[in-house]
Scaffold this motif. Sequence first.
Motif, PDB file in Angstrom:
ATOM      1  N   ALA A  34      -1.677   2.650  -7.068  1.00 33.66           N
ATOM      2  CA  ALA A  34      -0.861   1.916  -7.679  1.00 33.66           C
ATOM      3  C   ALA A  34      -1.576   1.670  -8.957  1.00 33.66           C
ATOM      4  CB  ALA A  34      -0.770   0.676  -6.811  1.00 33.66           C
ATOM      5  N   ASP A  35      -2.903   1.420  -9.233  1.00 27.75           N
ATOM      6  CA  ASP A  35      -3.728   1.307 -10.024  1.00 27.75           C
ATOM      7  C   ASP A  35      -4.297   2.361 -10.824  1.00 27.75           C
ATOM      8  OD1 ASP A  35      -3.072  -1.504  -9.902  1.00 27.75           O
ATOM      9  OD2 ASP A  35      -4.651  -1.616  -8.622  1.00 27.75           O
ATOM     10  N   ARG A  95       5.574   1.814 -10.339  1.00 28.20           N
ATOM     11  CA  ARG A  95       4.358   1.250 -10.280  1.00 28.20           C
ATOM     12  C   ARG A  95       4.079  -0.181  -9.401  1.00 28.20           C
ATOM     13  NH1 ARG A  95      -0.704   2.342 -12.423  1.00 28.20           N
ATOM     14  NH2 ARG A  95       0.188   3.929 -13.960  1.00 28.20           N
ATOM     15  N   GLU A  96       4.723  -1.083  -9.886  1.00 27.96           N
ATOM     16  CA  GLU A  96       4.924  -2.388  -9.069  1.00 27.96           C
ATOM     17  C   GLU A  96       5.377  -2.243  -7.701  1.00 27.96           C
ATOM     18  OE1 GLU A  96       4.300  -5.523 -11.187  1.00 27.96           O
ATOM     19  OE2 GLU A  96       3.311  -3.806 -11.394  1.00 27.96           O
ATOM     20  N   THR A 153       5.635  -8.111  -6.145  1.00 24.35           N
ATOM     21  CA  THR A 153       4.518  -7.262  -5.758  1.00 24.35           C
ATOM     22  C   THR A 153       3.679  -7.761  -4.487  1.00 24.35           C
ATOM     23  OG1 THR A 153       3.198  -8.359  -7.170  1.00 24.35           O
ATOM     24  CG2 THR A 153       4.128  -6.470  -7.955  1.00 24.35           C
ATOM     25  N   THR A 154       4.003  -8.878  -3.852  1.00 20.88           N
ATOM     26  CA  THR A 154       3.322  -9.384  -2.838  1.00 20.88           C
ATOM     27  C   THR A 154       4.120  -9.767  -1.671  1.00 20.88           C
ATOM     28  OG1 THR A 154       3.714 -11.974  -3.249  1.00 20.88           O
ATOM     29  CG2 THR A 154       1.757 -10.621  -4.308  1.00 20.88           C
ATOM     30  N   ARG A 209       2.221  -1.334  -5.613  1.00 20.16           N
ATOM     31  CA  ARG A 209       1.370  -2.496  -5.687  1.00 20.16           C
ATOM     32  C   ARG A 209       1.998  -3.201  -4.344  1.00 20.16           C
ATOM     33  NH1 ARG A 209       1.164  -2.947 -11.658  1.00 20.16           N
ATOM     34  NH2 ARG A 209      -0.975  -1.989 -12.234  1.00 20.16           N
ATOM     35  N   ALA A 233       1.121  -1.514  -1.097  1.00 19.61           N
ATOM     36  CA  ALA A 233      -0.095  -1.554  -0.834  1.00 19.61           C
ATOM     37  C   ALA A 233      -0.381  -3.177  -0.281  1.00 19.61           C
ATOM     38  CB  ALA A 233      -1.292  -1.449  -1.905  1.00 19.61           C
ATOM     39  N   HIS A 234       0.126  -4.236  -0.630  1.00 18.92           N
ATOM     40  CA  HIS A 234       0.135  -5.148  -0.164  1.00 18.92           C
ATOM     41  C   HIS A 234       0.684  -5.771   1.240  1.00 18.92           C
ATOM     42  CE1 HIS A 234       0.292  -9.772   0.008  1.00 18.92           C
ATOM     43  NE2 HIS A 234      -0.584 -10.013  -0.894  1.00 18.92           N
TER      44      HIS A 234
END
Length: 246
Positions: free
Chosen positions: A125-126, A160-161, A53-54, A164, A167-168
């Motif tokens: 995402a959240d 969903r992950e 996720t990063t 994330r 977005a990162h």
Amino acid sequence: MAREQGVRLVCFAHAGAGTSAFHRWNELIGPGATPEPRLLPGRDGRRRETAVTTREALLDDLAGLLEEQPNTPDTPYVLYGHSLGALVAYTLTRALHAKGLPLPALLAVGGCPPPDAPGGLASAADAPDDELLGILESFDAVPPDTDPGVFHRFVFPVLREDLRLAAHLRAAALDPSTGGPVPVPLLAVSGSEDPVGPAALLEGWRGWTTERFVSRTVPGGHFFVRDGELPRLLGRACRIVGRAGR
């Protein structure tokens, strides 16, 4: 006539997906190019692994790929990413450049707004499940013919992950220390009926390369990656790359 060189086409799929989106590409891409779909953790044969996720976790996972791309005149390669995969391909290109490693002959992105475009799916995402599902449906971002039970049990958590991660990666692209334009030609492909990445929005990728920029539109909605025109288009692009490297 001189023989065209074989070009590696390394591919990254959209959020929630494995490599099945590219399953017909070997048949459709044509001679002179070899598709190589790359599977990220959390799906298909890597479903027991934790999804990344990063940016840091992504590049750790792709560490082998960072080192194995020679891109000499005899072995050119191209990166293609669809939707989330476009951000992955862009991020990989930036990391290769930062490490002084050989760059792809072409970066191709599809169905994905540029990192500096406002809004989009990554910002959701959240969101609660019902709200996120509604947003996905409004963007036509739920694959057609998806079994609802399978989607909610297996695809939705990974998706969903992946949002994330998207977005990162967008945030990292806007950070001068990890983002900015790449010094390789860039091809942006949109679907004629794609509400996520329409042609006008994908024109924004022009500012993300210091080299030649080309945009193309193919028939279809957000999942035009599963149709025939995109692999044929990329096959032609790979053959151009191969001829240029002779």
